[in-house]
Scaffold this motif. Sequence first.
Motif: not given
Length: 146
Positions: A129-146
């Motif tokens: 679940s924490f991995e799913q949350d990270l992916i969701k948050k990354w996408i919602n933050e704009g899916a930055l290539n950082n």
Amino acid sequence: MKLIFNRLTQFISVVAIISGLLLYSSCKKEAGPIIVLPANPPKISFANEIQPIFTPKCASAGCHKGGTPAGNLNLEAGNSYTNLVNVPANYGTAILVVPSVAGSSVLWHKVADTGIYGGVMPMAGPLQSFEQDLIKKWINEGALNN
């Protein structure tokens, strides 16, 4: 009788003053710890937090790796970002990752096992679940290539 009344009035006045002082002092707020949150918390790092999920769980032999990856989607480091963000999926007009909108991203639906775009990915079983949350948050933050 008048003496008793005067004494009683004085007593009530003293009790009222003491009660007021006690009430005032009990309502005083104690200063607790001051918590300072960063004005701009750091964004999820694709390179340091998202790719380390993809590498062992998605870009393994026989899956999303190499010259002929599953679903024609290579998720190896150096390829995954370009192959995911704003890229059409194999589901009509759907996009693999829509920056800032996890709910419209095929990747999110696959890792969250919503069933909208087929079964869960990775095929070996759902991400934690924490991995799913990270992916969701990354996408919602704009899916930055950082």
